[in-house]
Write a protein that holds these residues in place. Structure first.
Motif, PDB file in Angstrom:
ATOM      1  N   TYR A  42       0.856  -1.189   0.000  1.00  0.00           N
ATOM      2  CA  TYR A  42       0.000   0.000   0.000  1.00  0.00           C
ATOM      3  C   TYR A  42       0.887   1.232   0.000  1.00  0.00           C
ATOM      4  O   TYR A  42       1.743   1.403   0.874  1.00  0.00           O
ATOM      5  CB  TYR A  42      -0.896  -0.010   1.240  1.00  0.00           C
ATOM      6  N   GLU A  43       0.700   2.093  -1.002  1.00  0.00           N
ATOM      7  CA  GLU A  43       1.528   3.293  -1.155  1.00  0.00           C
ATOM      8  C   GLU A  43       0.642   4.526  -1.188  1.00  0.00           C
ATOM      9  O   GLU A  43      -0.418   4.528  -1.830  1.00  0.00           O
ATOM     10  CB  GLU A  43       2.349   3.208  -2.439  1.00  0.00           C
ATOM     11  N   GLN A  44       1.082   5.578  -0.492  1.00  0.00           N
ATOM     12  CA  GLN A  44       0.354   6.842  -0.463  1.00  0.00           C
ATOM     13  C   GLN A  44       1.252   7.997  -0.884  1.00  0.00           C
ATOM     14  O   GLN A  44       2.424   8.056  -0.506  1.00  0.00           O
ATOM     15  CB  GLN A  44      -0.162   7.148   0.949  1.00  0.00           C
ATOM     16  N   GLN A  45       0.689   8.909  -1.674  1.00  0.00           N
ATOM     17  CA  GLN A  45       1.297  10.193  -1.982  1.00  0.00           C
ATOM     18  C   GLN A  45       0.328  11.265  -1.498  1.00  0.00           C
ATOM     19  O   GLN A  45      -0.805  11.344  -1.981  1.00  0.00           O
ATOM     20  CB  GLN A  45       1.556  10.352  -3.478  1.00  0.00           C
ATOM     21  N   CYS A  46       0.747  12.072  -0.518  1.00  0.00           N
ATOM     22  CA  CYS A  46      -0.155  13.023   0.131  1.00  0.00           C
ATOM     23  C   CYS A  46       0.326  14.452  -0.087  1.00  0.00           C
ATOM     24  O   CYS A  46       1.519  14.743   0.075  1.00  0.00           O
ATOM     25  CB  CYS A  46      -0.232  12.762   1.635  1.00  0.00           C
ATOM     26  N   LEU A  47      -0.601  15.334  -0.432  1.00  0.00           N
ATOM     27  CA  LEU A  47      -0.341  16.764  -0.531  1.00  0.00           C
ATOM     28  C   LEU A  47      -1.291  17.455   0.441  1.00  0.00           C
ATOM     29  O   LEU A  47      -2.515  17.378   0.295  1.00  0.00           O
ATOM     30  CB  LEU A  47      -0.574  17.251  -1.954  1.00  0.00           C
ATOM     31  N   LEU A  48      -0.710  18.159   1.447  1.00  0.00           N
ATOM     32  CA  LEU A  48      -1.495  18.633   2.589  1.00  0.00           C
ATOM     33  C   LEU A  48      -1.210  20.111   2.859  1.00  0.00           C
ATOM     34  O   LEU A  48      -0.313  20.456   3.636  1.00  0.00           O
ATOM     35  CB  LEU A  48      -1.148  17.811   3.839  1.00  0.00           C
TER      36      LEU A  48
ATOM     37  N   ILE B 265      -5.219  16.026  -0.410  1.00  0.00           N
ATOM     38  CA  ILE B 265      -5.101  15.394  -1.730  1.00  0.00           C
ATOM     39  C   ILE B 265      -4.238  14.156  -1.536  1.00  0.00           C
ATOM     40  O   ILE B 265      -3.036  14.263  -1.254  1.00  0.00           O
ATOM     41  CB  ILE B 265      -4.469  16.338  -2.757  1.00  0.00           C
ATOM     42  N   ILE B 266      -4.840  12.977  -1.655  1.00  0.00           N
ATOM     43  CA  ILE B 266      -4.138  11.727  -1.379  1.00  0.00           C
ATOM     44  C   ILE B 266      -4.379  10.747  -2.525  1.00  0.00           C
ATOM     45  O   ILE B 266      -5.525  10.401  -2.833  1.00  0.00           O
ATOM     46  CB  ILE B 266      -4.590  11.097  -0.048  1.00  0.00           C
ATOM     47  N   ASP B 267      -3.301  10.319  -3.177  1.00  0.00           N
ATOM     48  CA  ASP B 267      -3.340   9.279  -4.204  1.00  0.00           C
ATOM     49  C   ASP B 267      -2.717   8.014  -3.640  1.00  0.00           C
ATOM     50  O   ASP B 267      -1.687   8.068  -2.957  1.00  0.00           O
ATOM     51  CB  ASP B 267      -2.561   9.707  -5.449  1.00  0.00           C
ATOM     52  N   THR B 268      -3.329   6.867  -3.921  1.00  0.00           N
ATOM     53  CA  THR B 268      -2.820   5.619  -3.358  1.00  0.00           C
ATOM     54  C   THR B 268      -2.724   4.536  -4.432  1.00  0.00           C
ATOM     55  O   THR B 268      -3.448   4.558  -5.430  1.00  0.00           O
ATOM     56  CB  THR B 268      -3.731   5.095  -2.219  1.00  0.00           C
TER      57      THR B 268
END
Length: 320
Positions: free
Chosen positions: A200-206, A234-237
């Motif tokens: 499980y991978e997350q890319q988060c822009l906060l 903004i979270i892409d997984t």
């Protein structure tokens, strides 16, 4: 399509800036360099919601990525000009076996009935956190107040190895609905798993707004509280399942909210920090694809993704 692979060199830029300002700090008191180390503990959850039984939105699946102790190192650079400041921070967790993944599925006509369960060893593959903010400091005798605006990014990935799965028996399907299952019990047969089953991978822009307050107890001792509010996430997984059938789920989520609070006790140049962060978003689109040759996105799906996290940290800092 989500932008999980569109990575930018934030980390390299941050290290270059930190190295440059550290060299300048020796000659200019407007620069403060603060290395840090500590541990993070807590849970990141991923959810899958759908609408198919009685047209009700219901939770189909929940995965609990439970981290017990994750060590990290990092550094913060603060640049001051009069009472204004710019702060840059970077943190890198150390890849380690750190906890358990627990996977729950609810594929019964009763939404709260558990039907599938699995448990695996949890490994942290990576966790990079970068933040930058700009603000202004107000002074009133021994008190300070510092509002600011900033942005925080996270790039993190976990993998689940070994363990076991338990799938309850299928029931007669309801007309027009997917296959449903009996209720799970502890007596359901266990199937042992070897190797990497899920990642499980997350890319988060906060983006955030922040307010820090401080009080000078004496010439040596000070205390600070820093509150960050994240009004829009903004979270892409990328959720990869390697068991048969092997599939990848691409989720793009926007909205939600969160907060982070840090309390710091400072003695001369040394400090101990205790912090807590909570993030939550349940609005987005999910795509599905296969793994390996010929893989590609087939979607979007009818599923609705979601995620939340609850993390605690303890850190030690020293300022130069």
């Amino acid at each position: 399509m989500i932008s999980i692979y569109n990575k930018k060199p934030y980390i390299l830029v941050a290290f270059l800036l930190l190295a440059t300002t550290l060299a300048m700090a020796k000659e200019n008191k407007a620069f403060t360099f603060t290395p840090t180390t500590g541990i993070i503990s807590g849970k990141v959850r991923e959810y899958v919601f759908s609408e198919y039984i009685n047209s009700e939105e219901r939770m189909l699946s929940r995965l609990d990525w439970q981290q017990y102790i994750v060590p990290f190192i990092g550094a913060t650079e603060t640049i001051k000009y009069h009472d204004s400041f710019f702060r840059l921070s970077i943190v890198s967790a150390i890849p380690i076996r750190c906890g358990r993944l627990k996977d729950f599925d609810f594929l019964n006509e009763t939404p709260t009935v558990l039907t599938h369960y699995s448990q695996h060893d949890l490994y942290l593959d990576k966790c990079f956190i970068f933040s930058a903010n700009v603000g202004y400091t107000f002074y009133a005798r021994t008190f300070i107040l510092a509002p600011s605006l900033g942005i925080k990014t996270k790039s993190q990935k976990w993998s689940a190895y070994n363990g076991y799965i338990q799938y309850a028996a299928e029931k007669e399907p309801i007309e027009g609905n997917p296959t449903i299952h009996e209720a799970w019990t502890e007596d359901v047969e266990k199937f042992e798993i070897s190797g990497n089953g899920i990642s499980y991978e997350q890319q988060c822009l906060l983006p955030f707004v922040s307010l820090m307050g401080g009080y000078e107890i004496s010439s040596d001792w000070s205390v600070f509280v820093d509150l960050k509010l994240f009004p829009y996430l903004i979270i892409d997984t990328l959720d990869s399942h390697y068991l048969t059938p092997s599939r990848q789920f691409f989720d793009s989520m926007k909205g939600g909210s969160g907060f982070e609070i840090n309390a710091k006790a400072l003695y001369n140049k040394s400090a101990i920090v205790i912090g807590y962060e909570y993030l939550s978003v349940f609005n987005g689109t999910s795509y599905v694809g296969s793994i390996g040759l010929g893989s590609g996105v087939v979607g979007p799906t009818t599923a609705k993704p979601g995620t939340d996290s609850s993390l605690v940290k303890i850190a030690f800092e020293y300022s130069y």
